[in-house]
Design a protein around this motif. Structure first.
Motif, PDB file in Angstrom:
ATOM      1  N   GLY A  26      76.318  58.595  26.499  1.00 27.04           N
ATOM      2  CA  GLY A  26      76.591  57.755  27.660  1.00 27.04           C
ATOM      3  C   GLY A  26      75.621  57.947  28.812  1.00 27.04           C
ATOM      4  O   GLY A  26      75.606  57.136  29.739  1.00 27.04           O
ATOM      5  N   ALA A  27      74.787  58.993  28.759  1.00 28.27           N
ATOM      6  CA  ALA A  27      73.797  59.183  29.830  1.00 28.27           C
ATOM      7  C   ALA A  27      72.856  57.976  29.838  1.00 28.27           C
ATOM      8  O   ALA A  27      72.548  57.385  28.797  1.00 28.27           O
ATOM      9  N   PHE A  28      72.400  57.606  31.031  1.00 27.99           N
ATOM     10  CA  PHE A  28      71.523  56.450  31.182  1.00 27.99           C
ATOM     11  C   PHE A  28      70.467  56.760  32.227  1.00 27.99           C
ATOM     12  O   PHE A  28      70.783  57.280  33.301  1.00 27.99           O
ATOM     13  N   TYR A  29      69.225  56.471  31.899  1.00 30.77           N
ATOM     14  CA  TYR A  29      68.108  56.616  32.829  1.00 30.77           C
ATOM     15  C   TYR A  29      67.585  55.215  33.107  1.00 30.77           C
ATOM     16  O   TYR A  29      67.097  54.540  32.197  1.00 30.77           O
ATOM     17  N   ASP A  30      67.706  54.780  34.343  1.00 32.73           N
ATOM     18  CA  ASP A  30      67.312  53.423  34.717  1.00 32.73           C
ATOM     19  C   ASP A  30      65.794  53.247  34.600  1.00 32.73           C
ATOM     20  O   ASP A  30      65.046  54.214  34.415  1.00 32.73           O
ATOM     21  N   TRP A  31      65.329  52.029  34.738  1.00 33.47           N
ATOM     22  CA  TRP A  31      63.905  51.703  34.630  1.00 33.47           C
ATOM     23  C   TRP A  31      63.100  52.576  35.582  1.00 33.47           C
ATOM     24  O   TRP A  31      63.446  52.714  36.759  1.00 33.47           O
ATOM     25  N   HIS A  32      62.013  53.162  35.044  1.00 35.47           N
ATOM     26  CA  HIS A  32      61.143  54.017  35.840  1.00 35.47           C
ATOM     27  C   HIS A  32      59.802  54.160  35.119  1.00 35.47           C
ATOM     28  O   HIS A  32      59.651  53.726  33.978  1.00 35.47           O
ATOM     29  N   THR A  33      58.847  54.775  35.790  1.00 37.60           N
ATOM     30  CA  THR A  33      57.534  55.067  35.213  1.00 37.60           C
ATOM     31  C   THR A  33      57.183  56.519  35.513  1.00 37.60           C
ATOM     32  O   THR A  33      57.823  57.165  36.343  1.00 37.60           O
ATOM     33  N   HIS A  34      56.152  57.010  34.836  1.00 37.88           N
ATOM     34  CA  HIS A  34      55.596  58.336  35.097  1.00 37.88           C
ATOM     35  C   HIS A  34      54.082  58.182  35.265  1.00 37.88           C
ATOM     36  O   HIS A  34      53.475  57.342  34.592  1.00 37.88           O
ATOM     37  N   PRO A  35      53.478  59.019  36.097  1.00 40.00           N
ATOM     38  CA  PRO A  35      52.019  58.935  36.270  1.00 40.00           C
ATOM     39  C   PRO A  35      51.265  59.708  35.182  1.00 40.00           C
ATOM     40  O   PRO A  35      50.132  60.139  35.386  1.00 40.00           O
ATOM     41  N   TYR A  36      51.888  59.897  34.020  1.00 38.02           N
ATOM     42  CA  TYR A  36      51.317  60.643  32.912  1.00 38.02           C
ATOM     43  C   TYR A  36      51.971  60.179  31.608  1.00 38.02           C
ATOM     44  O   TYR A  36      53.040  59.584  31.619  1.00 38.02           O
ATOM     45  N   GLU A  37      51.307  60.457  30.483  1.00 41.61           N
ATOM     46  CA  GLU A  37      51.902  60.164  29.182  1.00 41.61           C
ATOM     47  C   GLU A  37      53.050  61.143  28.940  1.00 41.61           C
ATOM     48  O   GLU A  37      52.954  62.318  29.275  1.00 41.61           O
ATOM     49  N   GLU A  38      54.120  60.643  28.347  1.00 39.55           N
ATOM     50  CA  GLU A  38      55.288  61.479  28.046  1.00 39.55           C
ATOM     51  C   GLU A  38      55.616  61.322  26.564  1.00 39.55           C
ATOM     52  O   GLU A  38      55.474  60.239  26.002  1.00 39.55           O
ATOM     53  N   ILE A  39      56.046  62.406  25.932  1.00 43.40           N
ATOM     54  CA  ILE A  39      56.431  62.357  24.524  1.00 43.40           C
ATOM     55  C   ILE A  39      57.837  62.911  24.376  1.00 43.40           C
ATOM     56  O   ILE A  39      58.243  63.818  25.110  1.00 43.40           O
ATOM     57  N   ARG A  40      58.588  62.331  23.439  1.00 47.08           N
ATOM     58  CA  ARG A  40      59.908  62.840  23.066  1.00 47.08           C
ATOM     59  C   ARG A  40      59.920  63.030  21.565  1.00 47.08           C
ATOM     60  O   ARG A  40      59.488  62.154  20.817  1.00 47.08           O
ATOM     61  N   ILE A  41      60.448  64.174  21.135  1.00 44.56           N
ATOM     62  CA  ILE A  41      60.657  64.452  19.719  1.00 44.56           C
ATOM     63  C   ILE A  41      62.133  64.764  19.551  1.00 44.56           C
ATOM     64  O   ILE A  41      62.638  65.755  20.091  1.00 44.56           O
ATOM     65  N   LYS A  65      55.894  58.258  22.068  1.00 35.95           N
ATOM     66  CA  LYS A  65      54.997  58.485  23.210  1.00 35.95           C
ATOM     67  C   LYS A  65      55.126  57.288  24.134  1.00 35.95           C
ATOM     68  O   LYS A  65      55.015  56.144  23.689  1.00 35.95           O
ATOM     69  N   VAL A  66      55.359  57.563  25.402  1.00 40.43           N
ATOM     70  CA  VAL A  66      55.401  56.516  26.420  1.00 40.43           C
ATOM     71  C   VAL A  66      54.149  56.687  27.271  1.00 40.43           C
ATOM     72  O   VAL A  66      53.917  57.754  27.842  1.00 40.43           O
ATOM     73  N   ASN A  79      75.459  62.600  21.705  1.00 39.42           N
ATOM     74  CA  ASN A  79      74.932  63.817  22.305  1.00 39.42           C
ATOM     75  C   ASN A  79      73.586  64.101  21.655  1.00 39.42           C
ATOM     76  O   ASN A  79      73.462  64.070  20.428  1.00 39.42           O
ATOM     77  N   SER A  80      72.571  64.346  22.476  1.00 37.27           N
ATOM     78  CA  SER A  80      71.200  64.448  21.976  1.00 37.27           C
ATOM     79  C   SER A  80      70.486  65.669  22.521  1.00 37.27           C
ATOM     80  O   SER A  80      70.758  66.129  23.628  1.00 37.27           O
ATOM     81  N   LYS A  81      69.546  66.146  21.714  1.00 40.31           N
ATOM     82  CA  LYS A  81      68.653  67.221  22.131  1.00 40.31           C
ATOM     83  C   LYS A  81      67.260  66.810  21.677  1.00 40.31           C
ATOM     84  O   LYS A  81      67.092  66.322  20.547  1.00 40.31           O
ATOM     85  N   TYR A  82      66.263  66.993  22.554  1.00 40.06           N
ATOM     86  CA  TYR A  82      64.909  66.581  22.201  1.00 40.06           C
ATOM     87  C   TYR A  82      63.884  67.395  22.963  1.00 40.06           C
ATOM     88  O   TYR A  82      64.164  67.961  24.023  1.00 40.06           O
ATOM     89  N   ILE A  83      62.701  67.460  22.386  1.00 44.71           N
ATOM     90  CA  ILE A  83      61.564  68.075  23.067  1.00 44.71           C
ATOM     91  C   ILE A  83      60.943  67.004  23.944  1.00 44.71           C
ATOM     92  O   ILE A  83      60.737  65.871  23.509  1.00 44.71           O
ATOM     93  N   CYS A  84      60.663  67.369  25.178  1.00 43.47           N
ATOM     94  CA  CYS A  84      60.017  66.472  26.119  1.00 43.47           C
ATOM     95  C   CYS A  84      58.777  67.173  26.650  1.00 43.47           C
ATOM     96  O   CYS A  84      58.808  68.383  26.921  1.00 43.47           O
ATOM     97  N   ALA A  85      57.676  66.444  26.758  1.00 41.80           N
ATOM     98  CA  ALA A  85      56.429  67.030  27.252  1.00 41.80           C
ATOM     99  C   ALA A  85      55.591  65.950  27.925  1.00 41.80           C
ATOM    100  O   ALA A  85      55.763  64.767  27.673  1.00 41.80           O
ATOM    101  N   SER A  86      54.672  66.405  28.774  1.00 37.71           N
ATOM    102  CA  SER A  86      53.810  65.493  29.543  1.00 37.71           C
ATOM    103  C   SER A  86      52.345  65.823  29.290  1.00 37.71           C
ATOM    104  O   SER A  86      51.982  66.986  29.119  1.00 37.71           O
ATOM    105  N   LYS A  87      51.539  64.780  29.269  1.00 35.91           N
ATOM    106  CA  LYS A  87      50.090  64.958  29.156  1.00 35.91           C
ATOM    107  C   LYS A  87      49.476  64.438  30.441  1.00 35.91           C
ATOM    108  O   LYS A  87      49.444  63.244  30.685  1.00 35.91           O
ATOM    109  N   PHE A  88      49.007  65.379  31.272  1.00 34.10           N
ATOM    110  CA  PHE A  88      48.439  65.036  32.581  1.00 34.10           C
ATOM    111  C   PHE A  88      46.995  64.639  32.466  1.00 34.10           C
ATOM    112  O   PHE A  88      46.269  65.101  31.668  1.00 34.10           O
TER     113      PHE A  88
END
Length: 88
Positions: A26-41, A65-66, A79-88
């Motif tokens: 049920g968690a929700f993240y509204d529309w947004h951006t990041h100033p870097y590439e992001e990955i979820r596994i 990859k976003v 219910n979820s678990k994931y690796i999150c990382a950023s490429k600056f």
């Protein structure tokens, strides 16, 4: 799934700020951006990530990859678990 190896591989690819994140159904993240590439596994659970161009239904083992500046949102289906990382 060898999480330690995945994290080492992400470090070799230049990813920083690597962490394991958990979300409840049920968690929700509204529309947004990041100033870097992001990955979820995805380690467990399910979620939907929408970009302005496509909808992704992520499950265990999926990788997304976003791109830097790409607008997106997320809805957690289980219910979820994931690796999150950023490429600056």
């Amino acid at each position: 799934m060898d999480i330690k190896k995945l994290i080492k591989d992400l470090e070799k690819e230049g990813y920083k700020n690597i962490f394991i994140w958990s979300d409840m159904k049920g968690a929700f993240y509204d529309w947004h951006t990041h100033p870097y590439e992001e990955i979820r596994i995805m380690i467990e659970g399910e979620m939907i990530i929408n970009t302005t161009n496509k909808t992704y239904h992520l499950k265990k083992g999926d990788i997304l990859k976003v791109k830097e500046g790409e607008e997106h949102n997320a809805e957690v289906l289980e219910n979820s678990k994931y690796i999150c990382a950023s490429k600056f």
